[in-house]
Design a protein around this motif. Sequence first.
Motif, mmCIF file in Angstrom:
data_model
loop_
_atom_site.group_PDB
_atom_site.id
_atom_site.type_symbol
_atom_site.label_atom_id
_atom_site.label_comp_id
_atom_site.label_asym_id
_atom_site.label_seq_id
_atom_site.Cartn_x
_atom_site.Cartn_y
_atom_site.Cartn_z
ATOM 1 N N ASP A 90 -51.390 -32.509 -0.828
ATOM 2 C CA ASP A 90 -50.998 -33.712 -1.580
ATOM 3 C C ASP A 90 -49.981 -34.562 -0.831
ATOM 4 O O ASP A 90 -49.106 -35.193 -1.435
ATOM 5 N N ALA A 91 -50.092 -34.598 0.510
ATOM 6 C CA ALA A 91 -49.197 -35.446 1.303
ATOM 7 C C ALA A 91 -49.565 -36.915 1.090
ATOM 8 O O ALA A 91 -50.740 -37.268 1.045
ATOM 9 N N ARG A 92 -48.564 -37.754 0.960
ATOM 10 C CA ARG A 92 -48.782 -39.183 0.747
ATOM 11 C C ARG A 92 -47.862 -39.983 1.672
ATOM 12 O O ARG A 92 -46.859 -40.548 1.249
ATOM 13 N N PRO A 93 -48.182 -40.041 2.970
ATOM 14 C CA PRO A 93 -47.327 -40.773 3.913
ATOM 15 C C PRO A 93 -47.399 -42.283 3.690
ATOM 16 O O PRO A 93 -48.344 -42.797 3.093
ATOM 17 N N ASP A 94 -46.407 -42.978 4.184
ATOM 18 C CA ASP A 94 -46.370 -44.437 4.115
ATOM 19 C C ASP A 94 -47.371 -44.992 5.122
ATOM 20 O O ASP A 94 -47.207 -44.824 6.329
ATOM 21 N N LEU A 95 -48.426 -45.655 4.637
ATOM 22 C CA LEU A 95 -49.476 -46.156 5.519
ATOM 23 C C LEU A 95 -49.571 -47.681 5.493
ATOM 24 O O LEU A 95 -50.615 -48.249 5.805
ATOM 25 N N ARG A 96 -48.473 -48.333 5.165
ATOM 26 C CA ARG A 96 -48.478 -49.788 5.221
ATOM 27 C C ARG A 96 -48.701 -50.261 6.655
ATOM 28 O O ARG A 96 -48.146 -49.695 7.599
ATOM 29 N N ASP A 97 -49.568 -51.272 6.821
ATOM 30 C CA ASP A 97 -49.904 -51.838 8.136
ATOM 31 C C ASP A 97 -50.578 -50.814 9.047
ATOM 32 O O ASP A 97 -50.425 -50.854 10.269
ATOM 33 N N VAL A 98 -51.308 -49.888 8.447
ATOM 34 C CA VAL A 98 -52.062 -48.878 9.200
ATOM 35 C C VAL A 98 -53.553 -49.075 8.914
ATOM 36 O O VAL A 98 -53.944 -49.406 7.793
ATOM 37 N N LEU A 99 -54.370 -48.893 9.930
ATOM 38 C CA LEU A 99 -55.827 -48.928 9.778
ATOM 39 C C LEU A 99 -56.340 -47.508 9.655
ATOM 40 O O LEU A 99 -56.066 -46.667 10.520
#
Length: 352
Positions: A90-99
């Motif tokens: 259930d990891a939820r990394p910050d993926l803003r501005d990621v493809l």
Amino acid sequence: MTSSEQASTQPGQHMAAEVAAQPEVLAGLVERRSGIAEVAAEIARRPPRFALLAARGSSDHAALYAKYLIEVLLGLPAGLVSPSTATLYDARPDLRDVLLVAVSQSGGSPDLLEVTQAARRQGALTVAVSNTTGSPLNEAAELAVDIGAGVENAVAATKTYSATLMALYLLIDAVRGGAAEHVRGIGELARQALDSSADAVGRAVDRYRFVDRIITTGRGYSYATAAEAALKLAETSYLAARAYSGADLLHGPVAAVDEETAVLAVTSAGKGGAAMHEVLDAVAQRGADVLAVGSAAEKVPAAVRVGLPETAEEVAPILEVLPVQRLALGLALARGGDPDRPRGLHKVTRTR
């Protein structure tokens, strides 16, 4: 397919037909590249900090190819996702501005679906690359690329694999502003690759039909071909096959290479192929039996060489895999198997 229809087919019939269909499939993708270019334009409009790729099985090897394309052609960091970090932990990394590019032939794998949904919620620009329009994965992603390979009846992926490579290349090339100039004749080159390699593949089948274990190896873009080769040989011929990058092979595993070892070396014109010379010198010194595949195969020490037309290095894997698929088909049949229905396998594997 009904049981009576299955009984009426010859072993390997579907895989053989699907291998042979690839020139037409690849040419068709290039002709339809405008749809892929539209997806690329949206990616270029929202330039990512880096890229992540999510895939399983053969699609994972296509994703590995895309990782090299993204890092070399776009100059962006790229990594392969471990789906279990999202599905099990259930990891939820910050993926803003990621493809995030999710690659799946069926578009139905639960873990890739969950990864894509989670990544989109975490701010990523998500792209599905699959062979199934309207699949759950396509619906979950913001953008979708259809590889358009048609129905694949054999369990082992052949035309869907090469079409996935082609689609990923067209996508990444378009993001950098390319016009697919290196693949405009890919259909004819694929036909030449299949036709010109047939005799050499036949010799390889005769030579390696009784081998028990094989190492596959390549550098750069061709490492993806080595990984796919190991999978194809394992799932169709039940060989103990292991893939290594040429560099990793020299960092220890070469100690296990001896006169009883077969080595399938993927070596095409370019920097990756040139880097394989040291690797092949090392395995030759240990007495390994080498099968070389690629446009630079004639330039390396090998027992059997399967030459291919020369292309730009970044598109070579699209051709390299064709004789490898024929080899897997031929070995499976020579060893009494049916590569259309390998034991214990199904066309769609559902993991989480």
